[in-house]
Design a protein around this motif. Sequence first.
Motif, PDB file in Angstrom:
ATOM      1  N   GLY A  12     -10.348   0.946   3.978  1.00  0.00           N
ATOM      2  CA  GLY A  12      -9.650  -0.332   3.838  1.00  0.00           C
ATOM      3  C   GLY A  12      -8.890  -0.708   5.091  1.00  0.00           C
ATOM      4  N   ILE A  13      -8.193   0.254   5.685  1.00  0.00           N
ATOM      5  CA  ILE A  13      -7.422  -0.007   6.902  1.00  0.00           C
ATOM      6  C   ILE A  13      -8.342  -0.399   8.061  1.00  0.00           C
ATOM      7  CG2 ILE A  13      -5.997   1.089   8.680  1.00  0.00           C
ATOM      8  CD1 ILE A  13      -4.715   2.742   6.395  1.00  0.00           C
ATOM      9  N   ILE A  14      -9.473   0.291   8.193  1.00  0.00           N
ATOM     10  CA  ILE A  14     -10.417  -0.015   9.273  1.00  0.00           C
ATOM     11  C   ILE A  14     -10.998  -1.416   9.095  1.00  0.00           C
ATOM     12  CG2 ILE A  14     -12.680   0.590  10.210  1.00  0.00           C
ATOM     13  CD1 ILE A  14     -11.915   3.541   9.728  1.00  0.00           C
ATOM     14  N   ILE A  15     -11.340  -1.781   7.860  1.00  0.00           N
ATOM     15  CA  ILE A  15     -11.867  -3.130   7.598  1.00  0.00           C
ATOM     16  C   ILE A  15     -10.821  -4.180   7.961  1.00  0.00           C
ATOM     17  CG2 ILE A  15     -12.577  -4.728   5.774  1.00  0.00           C
ATOM     18  CD1 ILE A  15     -13.919  -2.335   4.378  1.00  0.00           C
ATOM     19  N   VAL A  52      -3.432   2.469 -11.795  1.00  0.00           N
ATOM     20  CA  VAL A  52      -2.226   1.652 -11.641  1.00  0.00           C
ATOM     21  C   VAL A  52      -1.216   2.372 -10.750  1.00  0.00           C
ATOM     22  CG1 VAL A  52      -0.268   0.636 -12.870  1.00  0.00           C
ATOM     23  CG2 VAL A  52      -2.571   0.463 -13.824  1.00  0.00           C
ATOM     24  N   THR A  53      -1.027   3.663 -10.996  1.00  0.00           N
ATOM     25  CA  THR A  53      -0.065   4.415 -10.186  1.00  0.00           C
ATOM     26  C   THR A  53      -0.520   4.522  -8.733  1.00  0.00           C
ATOM     27  OG1 THR A  53      -1.080   6.539 -10.785  1.00  0.00           O
ATOM     28  CG2 THR A  53       0.696   5.749 -12.179  1.00  0.00           C
ATOM     29  N   PHE A  54      -1.839   4.571  -8.492  1.00  0.00           N
ATOM     30  CA  PHE A  54      -2.310   4.630  -7.115  1.00  0.00           C
ATOM     31  C   PHE A  54      -2.176   3.270  -6.420  1.00  0.00           C
ATOM     32  CE2 PHE A  54      -4.083   8.843  -7.740  1.00  0.00           C
ATOM     33  CZ  PHE A  54      -3.978   9.378  -6.457  1.00  0.00           C
ATOM     34  N   SER A  55      -2.307   2.180  -7.157  1.00  0.00           N
ATOM     35  CA  SER A  55      -2.051   0.866  -6.557  1.00  0.00           C
ATOM     36  C   SER A  55      -0.609   0.789  -6.070  1.00  0.00           C
ATOM     37  CB  SER A  55      -2.319  -0.254  -7.572  1.00  0.00           C
ATOM     38  OG  SER A  55      -3.700  -0.421  -7.791  1.00  0.00           O
ATOM     39  N   PHE A  56       0.296   1.335  -6.860  1.00  0.00           N
ATOM     40  CA  PHE A  56       1.703   1.398  -6.463  1.00  0.00           C
ATOM     41  C   PHE A  56       1.874   2.289  -5.234  1.00  0.00           C
ATOM     42  CE2 PHE A  56       5.571   3.924  -6.510  1.00  0.00           C
ATOM     43  CZ  PHE A  56       6.550   2.950  -6.472  1.00  0.00           C
ATOM     44  N   LEU A  57       1.233   3.457  -5.246  1.00  0.00           N
ATOM     45  CA  LEU A  57       1.386   4.429  -4.165  1.00  0.00           C
ATOM     46  C   LEU A  57       0.878   3.886  -2.840  1.00  0.00           C
ATOM     47  CD1 LEU A  57       2.169   7.323  -3.353  1.00  0.00           C
ATOM     48  CD2 LEU A  57      -0.163   8.019  -3.920  1.00  0.00           C
ATOM     49  N   ILE A  58      -0.179   3.084  -2.874  1.00  0.00           N
ATOM     50  CA  ILE A  58      -0.733   2.516  -1.640  1.00  0.00           C
ATOM     51  C   ILE A  58       0.155   1.402  -1.105  1.00  0.00           C
ATOM     52  CG2 ILE A  58      -2.679   1.259  -0.628  1.00  0.00           C
ATOM     53  CD1 ILE A  58      -4.473   2.703  -2.712  1.00  0.00           C
ATOM     54  N   SER A  59       0.592   0.514  -1.996  1.00  0.00           N
ATOM     55  CA  SER A  59       1.321  -0.675  -1.533  1.00  0.00           C
ATOM     56  C   SER A  59       2.749  -0.370  -1.111  1.00  0.00           C
ATOM     57  CB  SER A  59       1.346  -1.751  -2.630  1.00  0.00           C
ATOM     58  OG  SER A  59       2.266  -1.413  -3.654  1.00  0.00           O
ATOM     59  N   SER A  60       3.384   0.627  -1.742  1.00  0.00           N
ATOM     60  CA  SER A  60       4.806   0.858  -1.505  1.00  0.00           C
ATOM     61  C   SER A  60       5.150   1.089  -0.031  1.00  0.00           C
ATOM     62  CB  SER A  60       5.294   2.040  -2.349  1.00  0.00           C
ATOM     63  OG  SER A  60       6.657   2.282  -2.144  1.00  0.00           O
ATOM     64  N   PRO A  61       4.471   2.001   0.674  1.00  0.00           N
ATOM     65  CA  PRO A  61       4.822   2.172   2.090  1.00  0.00           C
ATOM     66  C   PRO A  61       4.163   1.148   3.010  1.00  0.00           C
ATOM     67  CG  PRO A  61       3.135   3.739   1.485  1.00  0.00           C
ATOM     68  CD  PRO A  61       3.483   3.002   0.219  1.00  0.00           C
ATOM     69  N   MET A  62       3.045   0.561   2.560  1.00  0.00           N
ATOM     70  CA  MET A  62       2.254  -0.272   3.453  1.00  0.00           C
ATOM     71  C   MET A  62       2.774  -1.702   3.559  1.00  0.00           C
ATOM     72  SD  MET A  62      -1.840  -1.128   3.297  1.00  0.00           S
ATOM     73  CE  MET A  62      -2.397   0.562   3.370  1.00  0.00           C
ATOM     74  N   VAL A  63       3.220  -2.280   2.454  1.00  0.00           N
ATOM     75  CA  VAL A  63       3.503  -3.724   2.444  1.00  0.00           C
ATOM     76  C   VAL A  63       4.833  -4.058   1.777  1.00  0.00           C
ATOM     77  CG1 VAL A  63       1.117  -4.508   2.585  1.00  0.00           C
ATOM     78  CG2 VAL A  63       2.065  -3.950   0.361  1.00  0.00           C
ATOM     79  N   VAL A  84      -4.384  -6.296  -1.196  1.00  0.00           N
ATOM     80  CA  VAL A  84      -5.793  -6.223  -1.614  1.00  0.00           C
ATOM     81  C   VAL A  84      -6.278  -4.769  -1.556  1.00  0.00           C
ATOM     82  CG1 VAL A  84      -8.168  -6.837  -0.961  1.00  0.00           C
ATOM     83  CG2 VAL A  84      -6.378  -8.585  -0.977  1.00  0.00           C
ATOM     84  N   ILE A  85      -5.930  -4.046  -0.477  1.00  0.00           N
ATOM     85  CA  ILE A  85      -6.308  -2.629  -0.388  1.00  0.00           C
ATOM     86  C   ILE A  85      -5.735  -1.859  -1.564  1.00  0.00           C
ATOM     87  CG2 ILE A  85      -6.011  -0.493   0.927  1.00  0.00           C
ATOM     88  CD1 ILE A  85      -6.021  -2.129   3.472  1.00  0.00           C
ATOM     89  N   ALA A  86      -4.466  -2.133  -1.903  1.00  0.00           N
ATOM     90  CA  ALA A  86      -3.808  -1.421  -2.996  1.00  0.00           C
ATOM     91  C   ALA A  86      -4.488  -1.700  -4.337  1.00  0.00           C
ATOM     92  CB  ALA A  86      -2.334  -1.804  -3.061  1.00  0.00           C
ATOM     93  N   VAL A  87      -4.789  -2.952  -4.593  1.00  0.00           N
ATOM     94  CA  VAL A  87      -5.407  -3.326  -5.871  1.00  0.00           C
ATOM     95  C   VAL A  87      -6.828  -2.780  -5.967  1.00  0.00           C
ATOM     96  CG1 VAL A  87      -6.213  -5.271  -7.278  1.00  0.00           C
ATOM     97  CG2 VAL A  87      -3.972  -5.377  -6.165  1.00  0.00           C
ATOM     98  N   VAL A  88      -7.616  -2.975  -4.914  1.00  0.00           N
ATOM     99  CA  VAL A  88      -9.007  -2.493  -4.917  1.00  0.00           C
ATOM    100  C   VAL A  88      -9.040  -0.968  -4.992  1.00  0.00           C
ATOM    101  CG1 VAL A  88     -11.132  -2.323  -3.560  1.00  0.00           C
ATOM    102  CG2 VAL A  88      -9.906  -4.496  -3.697  1.00  0.00           C
TER     103      VAL A  88
END
Length: 337
Positions: free
Chosen positions: A321-324, A123-134, A160-164
């Motif tokens: 995820g970014i490359i896809i 859960v914390t990593f989903s937050f960490l990915i999405s916060s700066p990206m989207v 989707v990248i953040a959740v996955v």
Amino acid sequence: MQTLELGWDFFQNEILGMGWLNRLIGVLLNTIGLDTSSRIGGSVQFFLYDTIKIMVLLGVLILIISYIQSYFPPERTKKILGRFHGIWANILAALLGTVTPFCSCSSIPLFIGFTSAGLPLGVTFSFLISSPMVDLGSLVLLMSIFGWKVAIVYVVLGLVIAVVGGTLIEKMHLEDQVEEFIRKGNSVDVPQEELLFKDRMRYAWEQVVSTARKVAPYVLVGVGIGALIHNWIPEHLIVKALGTGNPFGVIIATIAGVPMYADIFGTIPIAEALLAKGAMLGVVLSFMMGVTTLSLPSMIMLKKAVKPKLLGIFVAICTIGIIIVGYFFNAFQYLLV
């Protein structure tokens, strides 16, 4: 229907895109004798227009986002996330990441706090990915430059990248890869004082001033690079390196973004200039994602909180995820632009 389309085009081009500002700056520069059709004049016009536009949008967006964020201090966010489990917790964490700081280095302290508070690692990593990206700022800024289709698809795929990514990390049971001082940290529940409207506005304005001071240098550098690309680098070189002729353009752009450090406000002018010169849409968006999510300074900060194995998995998931996403945008660019 045609009236709605005309109204939307006006809103996107003149309100969000501030086309009137670009024309005004062009007239003023020509009046003082600087030919905006020349390389130097075009660079000056690009620099002034993009800098003013981004800083104005930045101020308005941060004011709105920070006001919303005042309802979600860390302790309240932790309690909200704690009520959900499984993929729903990852989805909520990714969504909450859209109303938090604009760069990864600002998100990492919150990530550490949430992890110390006992929230699931995924859960914390989903937050960490999405916060700066989207964040919500990216939605509006992307809309002002690339249109609503690109902006919405970008945000959805980023979520989707953040959740996955968070879900995969959760399934791997990597809790032992978090540094011990964080795993054994304690979070103290502090009663949240209910703020009045004026308190929230004061907080929002303080965030505007603070964030503007932090990001202004990156905006100026980003716009400067964008002006250089836009007016000085031959179009055929950009097309050769990052256009349809190079199937590895997305990979190159993603890797090139890693050593840099900026937020989305600093990367958008570069992406705008690259796209105008013939770079593929997926290439420029992959570059933006790479800079905002995987910048070297933020990875150095994260290294102090997690062990190399977890850090490597995080980088691998985000990079793949970014490359896809980049190749997806390349494939469907004709539908989106």
